[in-house]
Design a protein around this motif. Structure first.
Motif, PDB file in Angstrom:
ATOM      1  N   VAL A  42     -88.068 -25.794  11.704  1.00 51.65           N
ATOM      2  CA  VAL A  42     -87.202 -26.583  12.598  1.00 51.65           C
ATOM      3  C   VAL A  42     -86.748 -27.851  11.879  1.00 51.65           C
ATOM      4  O   VAL A  42     -85.561 -28.189  11.883  1.00 51.65           O
ATOM      5  CB  VAL A  42     -87.924 -26.918  13.921  1.00 51.65           C
ATOM      6  CG1 VAL A  42     -87.153 -27.943  14.732  1.00 51.65           C
ATOM      7  CG2 VAL A  42     -88.143 -25.647  14.739  1.00 51.65           C
ATOM      8  N   ARG A  43     -87.693 -28.560  11.249  1.00 50.19           N
ATOM      9  CA  ARG A  43     -87.323 -29.781  10.525  1.00 50.19           C
ATOM     10  C   ARG A  43     -86.317 -29.497   9.415  1.00 50.19           C
ATOM     11  O   ARG A  43     -85.347 -30.222   9.236  1.00 50.19           O
ATOM     12  CB  ARG A  43     -88.565 -30.460   9.947  1.00 50.19           C
ATOM     13  CG  ARG A  43     -89.340 -31.270  10.973  1.00 50.19           C
ATOM     14  CD  ARG A  43     -90.289 -32.249  10.318  1.00 50.19           C
ATOM     15  NE  ARG A  43     -91.672 -31.977  10.077  1.00 50.19           N
ATOM     16  CZ  ARG A  43     -92.541 -31.244  10.758  1.00 50.19           C
ATOM     17  NH1 ARG A  43     -92.169 -30.562  11.773  1.00 50.19           N
ATOM     18  NH2 ARG A  43     -93.798 -31.167  10.442  1.00 50.19           N
ATOM     19  N   SER A  44     -86.548 -28.438   8.683  1.00 49.58           N
ATOM     20  CA  SER A  44     -85.647 -28.070   7.600  1.00 49.58           C
ATOM     21  C   SER A  44     -84.246 -27.780   8.133  1.00 49.58           C
ATOM     22  O   SER A  44     -83.243 -28.214   7.552  1.00 49.58           O
ATOM     23  CB  SER A  44     -86.207 -26.853   6.863  1.00 49.58           C
ATOM     24  OG  SER A  44     -85.322 -26.429   5.870  1.00 49.58           O
ATOM     25  N   CYS A  45     -84.168 -27.079   9.234  1.00 49.60           N
ATOM     26  CA  CYS A  45     -82.873 -26.771   9.848  1.00 49.60           C
ATOM     27  C   CYS A  45     -82.177 -28.054  10.291  1.00 49.60           C
ATOM     28  O   CYS A  45     -81.003 -28.267   9.994  1.00 49.60           O
ATOM     29  CB  CYS A  45     -83.069 -25.830  11.035  1.00 49.60           C
ATOM     30  SG  CYS A  45     -81.540 -25.395  11.882  1.00 49.60           S
ATOM     31  N   TYR A  46     -82.894 -28.917  10.974  1.00 46.65           N
ATOM     32  CA  TYR A  46     -82.299 -30.174  11.438  1.00 46.65           C
ATOM     33  C   TYR A  46     -81.814 -31.018  10.264  1.00 46.65           C
ATOM     34  O   TYR A  46     -80.744 -31.605  10.315  1.00 46.65           O
ATOM     35  CB  TYR A  46     -83.300 -30.977  12.261  1.00 46.65           C
ATOM     36  CG  TYR A  46     -83.527 -30.470  13.655  1.00 46.65           C
ATOM     37  CD1 TYR A  46     -82.751 -29.475  14.224  1.00 46.65           C
ATOM     38  CD2 TYR A  46     -84.550 -31.000  14.428  1.00 46.65           C
ATOM     39  CE1 TYR A  46     -82.968 -29.026  15.509  1.00 46.65           C
ATOM     40  CE2 TYR A  46     -84.782 -30.565  15.723  1.00 46.65           C
ATOM     41  CZ  TYR A  46     -83.986 -29.584  16.254  1.00 46.65           C
ATOM     42  OH  TYR A  46     -84.213 -29.156  17.526  1.00 46.65           O
ATOM     43  N   ARG A  47     -82.620 -31.058   9.194  1.00 44.93           N
ATOM     44  CA  ARG A  47     -82.208 -31.829   8.008  1.00 44.93           C
ATOM     45  C   ARG A  47     -80.957 -31.238   7.374  1.00 44.93           C
ATOM     46  O   ARG A  47     -80.082 -31.966   6.939  1.00 44.93           O
ATOM     47  CB  ARG A  47     -83.340 -31.879   6.991  1.00 44.93           C
ATOM     48  CG  ARG A  47     -84.421 -32.827   7.387  1.00 44.93           C
ATOM     49  CD  ARG A  47     -85.467 -33.010   6.287  1.00 44.93           C
ATOM     50  NE  ARG A  47     -86.452 -33.954   6.735  1.00 44.93           N
ATOM     51  CZ  ARG A  47     -87.731 -33.658   6.946  1.00 44.93           C
ATOM     52  NH1 ARG A  47     -88.175 -32.430   6.748  1.00 44.93           N
ATOM     53  NH2 ARG A  47     -88.572 -34.583   7.369  1.00 44.93           N
ATOM     54  N   SER A  48     -80.860 -29.922   7.332  1.00 43.02           N
ATOM     55  CA  SER A  48     -79.706 -29.286   6.699  1.00 43.02           C
ATOM     56  C   SER A  48     -78.415 -29.573   7.450  1.00 43.02           C
ATOM     57  O   SER A  48     -77.334 -29.535   6.851  1.00 43.02           O
ATOM     58  CB  SER A  48     -79.928 -27.783   6.553  1.00 43.02           C
ATOM     59  OG  SER A  48     -79.828 -27.124   7.793  1.00 43.02           O
ATOM     60  N   TYR A  49     -78.520 -29.892   8.726  1.00 45.82           N
ATOM     61  CA  TYR A  49     -77.331 -30.211   9.527  1.00 45.82           C
ATOM     62  C   TYR A  49     -77.197 -31.702   9.783  1.00 45.82           C
ATOM     63  O   TYR A  49     -76.384 -32.137  10.599  1.00 45.82           O
ATOM     64  CB  TYR A  49     -77.339 -29.422  10.842  1.00 45.82           C
ATOM     65  CG  TYR A  49     -77.141 -27.952  10.591  1.00 45.82           C
ATOM     66  CD1 TYR A  49     -75.891 -27.461  10.237  1.00 45.82           C
ATOM     67  CD2 TYR A  49     -78.200 -27.063  10.663  1.00 45.82           C
ATOM     68  CE1 TYR A  49     -75.707 -26.116   9.984  1.00 45.82           C
ATOM     69  CE2 TYR A  49     -78.028 -25.727  10.408  1.00 45.82           C
ATOM     70  CZ  TYR A  49     -76.775 -25.255  10.067  1.00 45.82           C
ATOM     71  OH  TYR A  49     -76.600 -23.916   9.800  1.00 45.82           O
ATOM     72  N   GLY A  50     -78.029 -32.507   9.096  1.00 48.03           N
ATOM     73  CA  GLY A  50     -77.903 -33.958   9.209  1.00 48.03           C
ATOM     74  C   GLY A  50     -78.454 -34.568  10.479  1.00 48.03           C
ATOM     75  O   GLY A  50     -78.189 -35.728  10.786  1.00 48.03           O
ATOM     76  N   VAL A  51     -79.252 -33.807  11.220  1.00 54.41           N
ATOM     77  CA  VAL A  51     -79.836 -34.330  12.451  1.00 54.41           C
ATOM     78  C   VAL A  51     -81.025 -35.221  12.127  1.00 54.41           C
ATOM     79  O   VAL A  51     -81.256 -36.226  12.797  1.00 54.41           O
ATOM     80  CB  VAL A  51     -80.261 -33.185  13.397  1.00 54.41           C
ATOM     81  CG1 VAL A  51     -80.927 -33.714  14.645  1.00 54.41           C
ATOM     82  CG2 VAL A  51     -79.047 -32.319  13.747  1.00 54.41           C
ATOM     83  N   LEU A  52     -81.774 -34.889  11.075  1.00 60.72           N
ATOM     84  CA  LEU A  52     -82.903 -35.695  10.605  1.00 60.72           C
ATOM     85  C   LEU A  52     -82.596 -36.188   9.207  1.00 60.72           C
ATOM     86  O   LEU A  52     -81.942 -35.501   8.415  1.00 60.72           O
ATOM     87  CB  LEU A  52     -84.187 -34.853  10.538  1.00 60.72           C
ATOM     88  CG  LEU A  52     -84.822 -34.426  11.849  1.00 60.72           C
ATOM     89  CD1 LEU A  52     -86.029 -33.535  11.562  1.00 60.72           C
ATOM     90  CD2 LEU A  52     -85.244 -35.616  12.660  1.00 60.72           C
ATOM     91  N   ALA A  53     -83.078 -37.356   8.886  1.00 61.80           N
ATOM     92  CA  ALA A  53     -82.910 -37.896   7.536  1.00 61.80           C
ATOM     93  C   ALA A  53     -83.731 -37.067   6.555  1.00 61.80           C
ATOM     94  O   ALA A  53     -84.788 -36.545   6.929  1.00 61.80           O
ATOM     95  CB  ALA A  53     -83.353 -39.352   7.491  1.00 61.80           C
TER      96      ALA A  53
END
Length: 72
Positions: A60-71
């Motif tokens: 989940v974190r990796s996905c969010y990071r790939s779309y710029g949702v997480l730093a």
């Protein structure tokens, strides 16, 4: 179907609550509408194992990071 964001379908292959056959149906609907999606399956995972899985949270974190949702 109102899903517009990239979507992850997490499923344990020993889930006896939600039939695994439902995953490809949802994935097909998402794909037919041009929605990005992932369908990780957790070997040996039950319905209650997956939400507690470190691997699931890492995905989940990796996905969010790939779309710029997480730093990064």
């Amino acid at each position: 179907m109102g899903i517009t964001a990239p979507y992850q379908i997490h499923h344990g292959d020993n889930d006896n609550v939600v039939p695994r056959a439902m995953d490809p149906r949802l994935a097909t609907r998402l794909a037919s509408r041009g929605r990005r999606h992932e369908l990780p399956v957790y070997p040996g995972g039950t319905h209650n194992d997956v939400p507690l899985s470190r691997q699931m949270y890492d995905r989940v974190r990796s996905c969010y990071r790939s779309y710029g949702v997480l730093a990064p």
